[in-house]
Scaffold this motif. Structure first.
Motif, mmCIF file in Angstrom:
data_model
loop_
_atom_site.group_PDB
_atom_site.id
_atom_site.type_symbol
_atom_site.label_atom_id
_atom_site.label_comp_id
_atom_site.label_asym_id
_atom_site.label_seq_id
_atom_site.Cartn_x
_atom_site.Cartn_y
_atom_site.Cartn_z
ATOM 1 N N GLY A 4 0.886 -1.251 -0.071
ATOM 2 C CA GLY A 4 0.024 0.044 0.024
ATOM 3 C C GLY A 4 0.826 1.180 0.036
ATOM 4 N N HIS A 5 2.100 1.108 0.587
ATOM 5 C CA HIS A 5 2.888 2.495 0.635
ATOM 6 C C HIS A 5 4.019 2.284 -0.506
ATOM 7 C CE1 HIS A 5 5.512 5.769 2.137
ATOM 8 N NE2 HIS A 5 6.412 4.756 2.510
ATOM 9 N N LEU A 6 4.767 1.193 -0.583
ATOM 10 C CA LEU A 6 6.006 0.875 -1.561
ATOM 11 C C LEU A 6 6.025 -0.377 -1.886
ATOM 12 C CD1 LEU A 6 9.019 2.683 0.315
ATOM 13 C CD2 LEU A 6 7.420 3.500 -1.776
ATOM 14 N N GLY A 7 5.716 -0.887 -3.161
ATOM 15 C CA GLY A 7 6.124 -2.196 -3.449
ATOM 16 C C GLY A 7 7.400 -2.928 -3.308
ATOM 17 N N GLY A 8 8.506 -2.008 -3.140
ATOM 18 C CA GLY A 8 9.636 -2.574 -2.776
ATOM 19 C C GLY A 8 10.581 -1.510 -2.142
ATOM 20 N N TYR A 9 11.415 -2.158 -1.336
ATOM 21 C CA TYR A 9 12.295 -1.241 -0.530
ATOM 22 C C TYR A 9 13.670 -1.919 -0.316
ATOM 23 C CZ TYR A 9 14.160 2.080 3.101
ATOM 24 O OH TYR A 9 15.049 2.909 3.839
ATOM 25 N N PHE A 10 14.716 -1.109 -0.858
ATOM 26 C CA PHE A 10 16.055 -1.655 -0.806
ATOM 27 C C PHE A 10 16.752 -0.725 -0.114
ATOM 28 C CE2 PHE A 10 13.908 -3.033 -4.719
ATOM 29 C CZ PHE A 10 14.095 -4.322 -4.669
#
Length: 229
Positions: free
Chosen positions: A74-80
């Protein structure tokens, strides 16, 4: 069979734990063509599935024809956190990154051309001050140039150009060449003056070298200065 194969429940400790030295600690599989899921993690506010590794891949996803790793949030599809390496193509909203870069390069060129045209129009609409009407070019030996048997240090300077604009020093062509060539490029200072230091090959016997300066945008042209080198 349609029931649960393994269920683990715990209020404060590990519900299900698998440990192995070389094999697979926990394996979840689904028969070909079935609609089930191999491993599912559910959490209300904490991490649903976590992978930790000292030197290997913490999470590794492989698919023969589908998507290796699919993230939806809902906020980010992916975070690296850290560097990201991509060996294949990267697409943004269905357009490859190479196409986006080409669009950016094309746009930058259009902007540069527009700015150049605007600068030319602005200079044409300006009335040159009196000090710029007598553009000059002076050519001297450069006393700061190191001694050499092959080249001569030359200092070319003058004034009368637009402040902070490009000034091109041109070399007058010899009769056999037929076309003047660029000797140096510089920018006028705040008072319209310029200074260029260059090395010129020695001629045996000496031959005349003639130079003049021209405002690249304004077209203001100086006198011709020369010396035998």
């Amino acid at each position: 069979m349609s029931g649960r194969g393994v269920i683990g429940v715990s209020s404060g400790h590990t519900a299900v734990e698998g440990t192995t030295s070389s094999g697979i600690a926990i394996y979840g599989g689904v028969d070909a063509g079935a609609r089930g899921r191999g491993v599912v993690g559910v959490s209300g506010s904490r991490t649903a599935i976590e992978g930790n590794s000292t030197s290997g891949d913490a999470v590794y996803g492989v698919s023969k024809s589908g998507i290796g790793v699919h993230g939806k949030g809902g906020h980010l599809g992916g975070y690296f956190e850290g560097n990201v390496q991509i060996t294949g193509d990267l697409s943004i909203q269905g357009v490859s990154i190479q196409a986006w870069l080409q669009r950016i390069i094309t746009l930058e060129k259009l902007i540069d051309n527009l700015l150049t045209r605007l600068q030319i129009l602005n200079e044409k609409n300006q009335t040159p001050p009196k000090k710029n009407r007598g553009a000059s070019c002076i050519m001297d030996y450069d006393p700061e140039a190191p001694p050499s048997d092959a080249v001569v240090g030359v200092k070319v300077h003058g004034g009368g150009f637009y402040a902070d604009k490009v000034v091109t020093v041109m070399q007058v062509a010899r009769p056999q060449n037929g076309q003047d060539s660029q000797f140096a490029n510089t920018k006028a200072d705040s008072s319209g003056g310029y200074l260029v230091r260059r090395s010129v090959l020695k001629n045996f016997p000496k031959q005349p070298v003639e130079l003049y300066a021209i405002g690249s945008m304004s077209g203001i042209t100086s006198n011709t200065a020369g010396m035998n080198i």
